[in-house]
Design an enzyme around this catalytic site. Structure first.
Site, short mmCIF file in Angstrom:
data_model
loop_
_atom_site.label_atom_id
_atom_site.label_comp_id
_atom_site.label_asym_id
_atom_site.label_seq_id
_atom_site.Cartn_x
_atom_site.Cartn_y
_atom_site.Cartn_z
N ASP A 70 0.89 -1.18 0.00
CA ASP A 70 0.00 0.00 0.00
C ASP A 70 0.92 1.22 0.00
O ASP A 70 2.13 1.10 0.22
CB ASP A 70 -0.89 -0.01 1.26
CG ASP A 70 -1.78 1.22 1.36
OD1 ASP A 70 -2.38 1.61 0.35
OD2 ASP A 70 -1.85 1.83 2.46
N SER A 71 0.33 2.39 -0.22
CA SER A 71 1.11 3.63 -0.11
C SER A 71 1.64 3.80 1.31
O SER A 71 2.58 4.55 1.53
CB SER A 71 0.23 4.83 -0.45
OG SER A 71 -0.82 4.91 0.49
N GLY A 75 -2.69 9.50 -3.08
CA GLY A 75 -3.95 10.07 -3.55
C GLY A 75 -3.86 11.46 -4.14
O GLY A 75 -4.79 11.92 -4.79
N CYS A 131 -4.53 -1.25 -2.08
CA CYS A 131 -4.62 0.21 -2.22
C CYS A 131 -5.53 0.51 -3.41
O CYS A 131 -5.22 0.11 -4.54
CB CYS A 131 -3.21 0.73 -2.48
SG CYS A 131 -3.12 2.50 -2.76
N THR A 133 -6.15 3.42 -4.69
CA THR A 133 -5.52 4.45 -5.53
C THR A 133 -4.53 3.80 -6.50
O THR A 133 -4.54 4.08 -7.71
CB THR A 133 -4.81 5.48 -4.64
OG1 THR A 133 -5.73 5.93 -3.64
CG2 THR A 133 -4.30 6.66 -5.44
N GLU A 181 -1.64 7.27 9.03
CA GLU A 181 -0.20 6.99 8.98
C GLU A 181 0.46 7.27 10.33
O GLU A 181 1.44 6.64 10.70
CB GLU A 181 0.48 7.85 7.91
CG GLU A 181 0.22 7.38 6.49
CD GLU A 181 0.76 5.99 6.20
OE1 GLU A 181 1.97 5.77 6.34
OE2 GLU A 181 -0.05 5.11 5.85
N CYS A 221 -10.95 3.70 0.32
CA CYS A 221 -9.49 3.81 0.48
C CYS A 221 -9.16 2.89 1.64
O CYS A 221 -9.90 2.87 2.65
CB CYS A 221 -9.12 5.26 0.81
SG CYS A 221 -7.46 5.47 1.49
N HIS A 243 -7.07 2.95 3.91
CA HIS A 243 -6.80 3.58 5.21
C HIS A 243 -8.10 3.77 6.02
O HIS A 243 -8.07 3.79 7.24
CB HIS A 243 -6.14 4.95 5.03
CG HIS A 243 -4.68 4.89 4.70
ND1 HIS A 243 -4.20 4.51 3.46
CD2 HIS A 243 -3.58 5.17 5.45
CE1 HIS A 243 -2.87 4.57 3.47
NE2 HIS A 243 -2.47 4.97 4.66
N1 DGL Z 1 -4.66 3.36 0.99
C1 DGL Z 1 -4.79 3.95 -0.29
C2 DGL Z 1 -6.06 3.66 -1.01
O1 DGL Z 1 -6.64 2.63 -0.80
C3 DGL Z 1 -3.99 5.14 -0.68
C4 DGL Z 1 -4.14 6.36 0.12
C5 DGL Z 1 -3.14 7.40 -0.30
O2 DGL Z 1 -1.95 7.11 -0.27
O3 DGL Z 1 -3.56 8.50 -0.67
O4 DGL Z 1 -6.52 4.42 -1.80
#
Ligand code: DGL
Length: 266
Positions: A11-12, A44, A74, A76, A152, A184, A186
């Site tokens: 993931d990011s 994002g 993720c 994104t 985060e 997302c 997160h």
């Molecule tokens: N966790 C991510 C998602 O599912 C990325 C969030 C990000 O880095 O902006 O979109």
């Protein structure tokens, strides 16, 4: 036949832990390597071409562990580069997309809110998802800048995170949605706060469990499951600060055997 090689998840940042929790629940014996690209988080607000370069590096790193499947945990990254990744790497890759289809199926009043990143909501894959599955359902989208950064830092239950969430959810509540999609990875880590704010009459959904089921299905179909009943192990890597990422992971990772996080710049 059995395959003892690990599952690779990225993931990011630490958001993919919400998906990893579901995968661990369903596949307790599998070893897992997790990569959090926290030095480049959030994705994002980045250019999709940049995101594609990053996820190519990250997937390359994970394949160095002979992973048998990649989970792009993720939305994104999946919207920006899932097709691209599948062209580059010859192994099964499971991605994510916001739960528009299940939301359209369960809404009673035909009004659904989708919380996601700017890149996800602007992506062709997302538009195609809406035009294929939303039907007559009204889809109200909300980009949520700043939320990912709170997760985060492991700040999943503090006043500033709640203030931000109320700001993003207010227009959805005013529009009368009866279903909110956490688009997302997160955001499921903020589910208790989201549910508190929207109240018991609004369904809050995400695709973590469905993705875990898909991973189990692919491993079963391709004869890639690991045999045995040993508890699977986890290894965590990040491009970010290993202390900060380690602190967040220790809050978010549901399994008791959390490990130390190693820094690996890619
Ligand atoms: N966790 C991510 C998602 O599912 C990325 C969030 C990000 O880095 O902006 O979109």
């Amino acid at each position: 036949m059995s395959n003892p090689n690990p599952i690779g998840i990225f993931d990011s940042g630490v958001g993919g832990i919400s998906v990893m929790n579901e995968i661990r629940h369903l596949l307790p014996s599998e070893d897992i390597i997790y990569y959090a690209d926290s030095a480049h988080c959030p994705y994002g607000s980045k250019d999709p071409a940049f995101i594609r370069r990053r996820i190519k590096n990250v997937t390359g790193f994970l394949t160095g562990f002979k992973v048998k499947i990649i989970v792009a945990a993720c939305n994104t990254a999946s919207i920006a580069g899932l097709d691209f990744l599948r062209q580059v790497f010859p192994l099964p890759i499971v991605g994510m997309e916001p739960a528009v289809k299940p939301a359209a199926a369960i809404t009673q009043n035909g009004k659904v809110g989708v919380m996601a990143t700017g890149v996800t909501l602007a992506g062709n894959r997302f538009h195609s998802l809406v035009s294929r599955f939303a039907g007559n359902t009204e889809i109200i989208t909300v980009p949520c800048p700043g939320l990912v950064e709170r997760v985060e830092m492991g700040l999943i239950n503090d006043p500033e995170t709640e203030r931000l969430l109320r700001k993003f959810l207010d227009p959805l509540i005013t529009s009368g949605v009866d279903t909110v999609v956490l688009g997302c990875t997160h955001y499921p880590l903020l589910r208790p706060l989201v549910e508190l704010i929207v109240g018991p009459d609004v369904a809050v959904i995400d695709t973590g469990k469905a993705v875990a089921r898909r991973v189990a299905q692919v491993l079963t179909d391709d004869n890639l499951l690991k045999n045995g009943t040993d508890c699977g192990r986890e290894k965590f890597f990040t491009s970010g600060n290993p202390d900060t990422v380690g602190r967040a992971i220790s809050i978010l990772w549901a399994s008791p055997n959390a490990n130390e996080v190693k820094q690996e710049m890619l």
